[in-house]
Design a protein around this motif. Structure first.
Motif, PDB file in Angstrom:
ATOM      1  N   SER A 153      31.053  53.365  17.424  1.00  0.00           N
ATOM      2  CA  SER A 153      31.816  52.814  16.289  1.00  0.00           C
ATOM      3  C   SER A 153      31.906  53.826  15.152  1.00  0.00           C
ATOM      4  O   SER A 153      32.958  53.962  14.501  1.00  0.00           O
ATOM      5  CB  SER A 153      31.165  51.520  15.793  1.00  0.00           C
ATOM      6  OG  SER A 153      31.210  50.534  16.800  1.00  0.00           O
ATOM      7  N   ILE A 156      34.434  56.546  16.109  1.00  0.00           N
ATOM      8  CA  ILE A 156      35.815  56.085  15.952  1.00  0.00           C
ATOM      9  C   ILE A 156      36.192  56.010  14.473  1.00  0.00           C
ATOM     10  O   ILE A 156      37.333  56.316  14.096  1.00  0.00           O
ATOM     11  CB  ILE A 156      35.998  54.726  16.641  1.00  0.00           C
ATOM     12  CG1 ILE A 156      35.830  54.890  18.162  1.00  0.00           C
ATOM     13  CG2 ILE A 156      37.361  54.123  16.331  1.00  0.00           C
ATOM     14  CD1 ILE A 156      35.758  53.588  18.916  1.00  0.00           C
ATOM     15  N   ALA A 175      34.861  59.197  22.809  1.00  0.00           N
ATOM     16  CA  ALA A 175      34.656  57.745  22.683  1.00  0.00           C
ATOM     17  C   ALA A 175      34.922  57.056  24.012  1.00  0.00           C
ATOM     18  O   ALA A 175      34.171  56.158  24.424  1.00  0.00           O
ATOM     19  CB  ALA A 175      35.566  57.182  21.595  1.00  0.00           C
ATOM     20  N   LEU A 181      32.921  50.921  24.800  1.00  0.00           N
ATOM     21  CA  LEU A 181      33.892  50.367  23.861  1.00  0.00           C
ATOM     22  C   LEU A 181      33.889  48.842  23.892  1.00  0.00           C
ATOM     23  O   LEU A 181      34.042  48.229  24.946  1.00  0.00           O
ATOM     24  CB  LEU A 181      35.302  50.868  24.186  1.00  0.00           C
ATOM     25  CG  LEU A 181      35.579  52.349  23.957  1.00  0.00           C
ATOM     26  CD1 LEU A 181      37.019  52.669  24.296  1.00  0.00           C
ATOM     27  CD2 LEU A 181      35.269  52.752  22.518  1.00  0.00           C
ATOM     28  N   GLU A 184      36.574  45.345  19.484  1.00  0.00           N
ATOM     29  CA  GLU A 184      36.837  45.791  18.102  1.00  0.00           C
ATOM     30  C   GLU A 184      36.891  47.319  18.025  1.00  0.00           C
ATOM     31  O   GLU A 184      37.619  47.882  17.192  1.00  0.00           O
ATOM     32  CB  GLU A 184      35.786  45.249  17.132  1.00  0.00           C
ATOM     33  CG  GLU A 184      34.340  45.588  17.481  1.00  0.00           C
ATOM     34  CD  GLU A 184      33.672  44.517  18.317  1.00  0.00           C
ATOM     35  OE1 GLU A 184      32.451  44.324  18.139  1.00  0.00           O
ATOM     36  OE2 GLU A 184      34.373  43.865  19.118  1.00  0.00           O
ATOM     37  N   ASP A 185      36.122  48.007  18.896  1.00  0.00           N
ATOM     38  CA  ASP A 185      36.196  49.466  18.931  1.00  0.00           C
ATOM     39  C   ASP A 185      37.563  49.918  19.442  1.00  0.00           C
ATOM     40  O   ASP A 185      38.143  50.875  18.921  1.00  0.00           O
ATOM     41  CB  ASP A 185      35.104  50.034  19.846  1.00  0.00           C
ATOM     42  CG  ASP A 185      33.697  49.791  19.323  1.00  0.00           C
ATOM     43  OD1 ASP A 185      33.529  49.777  18.091  1.00  0.00           O
ATOM     44  OD2 ASP A 185      32.783  49.596  20.140  1.00  0.00           O
ATOM     45  N   THR A 186      38.056  49.228  20.460  1.00  0.00           N
ATOM     46  CA  THR A 186      39.370  49.575  21.002  1.00  0.00           C
ATOM     47  C   THR A 186      40.456  49.388  19.957  1.00  0.00           C
ATOM     48  O   THR A 186      41.362  50.222  19.817  1.00  0.00           O
ATOM     49  CB  THR A 186      39.676  48.704  22.238  1.00  0.00           C
ATOM     50  OG1 THR A 186      38.677  48.931  23.230  1.00  0.00           O
ATOM     51  CG2 THR A 186      41.034  49.048  22.821  1.00  0.00           C
TER      52      THR A 186
END
Length: 422
Positions: A153, A156, A175, A181, A184-186
């Protein structure tokens, strides 16, 4: 004098006189900057040249730069970094090279005269932060350190702060490689990618993300919205074609796909995606309807004809025939209209429907060319249902023919067909 492209310019630099050069991802960043990655004899070198400041930076292998000082933290085997600048009449050069058995050597020279490396630090301080911000030198090591120390996170979160698309690409790849992932990370990753200015960098990153993600139903609409920010029509076409290939067959394409598609300026690029859509989802009336809506916005009559020719084979055509015929009516070429209307006749289900036959005959009556009109009507004489409304529509279409020759030809064939059916 002809303009020399950045890739060619790099190949002409004295450093490369000994071997051929293959420049990749090289681009002019501004009027004075050249930034790129060069492959030579199977080895990759990162290059940054600022002609206004007289700075030239080159790096090979894995290089980890320090962020708190103008220095190299570590070098992989055979790794190196060289920095040189013309300052007034003096040529400054700093070099870091991996040492045999581990460690590294540091050298600093001014006009070829060796100096203490400590003397180089005030000079390097002036632009070392720019190397970190602008180039991909050391980016892989920095990304790996952030990932190890603070997690994916945090990695990113750094992406929108980076100025260089090539550095962003490195962070995205690290990443993705992490395999950790969360949804929310995507989403954050897609937002970071959408803010990148380079169309090719954006295309590559979105392609990698789509290929490694697994393609959940929640993922694709957000990914397609990011595709809609890609400025190059060909890059966007390539990404949308990938989405068509990888979206599940039982999942209707998201509305974001059509929004991104309609933003492509080239009619031929849009045609290619529309053909793929029809090939995969042509049996779905809602998807076919959306596809026809995009087809109506194609500037090229021949491009429309190609998409309509494939759509005419769909078993769902009957439910969207009015829209299909509206697209035909907007075509400028009479011969293209003839081909598109003729394709409807070749759909086995359509000529057996009274309502569809009447709609088709009305569209034929709006065809401008008497020759094309006669060709269509002659093809339909023995294929349309023996129904009063159909006969009336056929007769009305015949009456729109101005040429006596074509009129008599079609009228005679029509009357003979009616006698044969009575």
């Amino acid at each position: 004098m002809p303009t020399i492209r950045p890739a060619a310019l790099l190949c002409l630099l004295p450093f490369f006189t000994a071997a051929p050069c293959d420049a990749q991802e090289t681009r002019t960043m501004s009027n004075q900057n050249v930034l790129g990655v060069i492959s030579m004899n199977g080895k990759t070198e990162h290059v940054w040249i600022d002609t206004r400041k007289g700075i030239e930076v080159r790096a090979g292998g894995l290089v980890a730069l320090r962020e708190d000082a103008p220095d190299v933290e570590r070098l992989a085997e055979n790794g190196y970094l060289t920095v040189q600048q013309q300052v007034g009449s003096a040529r400054h050069r700093a070099e870091w090279r991996a040492a045999p058995g581990g460690g590294m050597t540091r050298t600093y020279t001014v006009d070829g005269e060796r100096r203490s490396f400590a003397e180089a630090r005030p000079w390097l301080d002036r632009f070392f932060p720019e190397i970190l911000r602008t180039t991909s030198i050391g980016a892989e090591a920095r990304a790996q350190r952030i990932l190890a120390e603070r997690g994916v996170s945090a990695l990113i979160a750094e992406i929108p702060r980076l100025e260089s698309g090539s550095v962003r690409k490195v962070y995205v790849e690290e990443a993705l490689r992490s395999g950790r992932l969360r949804p929310e990370d995507t989403r954050a990753l897609l937002q970071g990618i959408a803010g990148i200015s380079s169309s090719s960098d954006k295309r590559e990153m979105l392609s990698v993300l789509a290929g490694s993600h697994g393609g959940t139903a929640e993922f694709w609409p957000e990914w397609l919205r990011a595709v809609g920010t890609v400025s190059s029509g060909s890059d966007r076409r390539e990404l949308l074609a990938k989405a068509v290939r990888e979206l599940p067959h039982d999942q209707a394409p998201p509305a974001a796909l059509f929004t991104a598609l309609d933003g492509i300026p080239s009619s031929s690029d849009r045609r290619e995606v529309l053909l793929a859509l029809v090939a995969k989802w042509g049996g779905s009336a809602p998807t076919l309807q959306r596809t026809l809506g995009s087809t109506a916005r194609l500037n090229s009559s021949s491009d429309r004809r190609e998409v309509l020719g494939k759509a005419a084979k769909s078993p769902a055509l009957g439910s969207v025939l009015p829209q299909y015929l509206d697209v035909v009516e907007g075509m400028g070429s009479s011969s293209d209209r003839r081909e598109a209307l003729g394709a409807v006749l070749r759909n086995p289900a359509l000529p057996q429907s009274r309502d569809a036959s009447v709609q088709w005959l009305r569209a034929v009556g709006k065809t401008k060319s008497d020759s094309d009109k006669a060709t269509l009507l002659m093809s339909a004489v023995d294929r349309l249902p023996a129904d009063r409304a159909v006969r009336a529509a056929f007769a009305a279409a015949v009456e729109t023919i101005s040429s006596d020759t074509y009129y008599n030809q079609v009228a005679t064939a029509f009357l003979r067909s009616q006698v044969g059916r009575s």
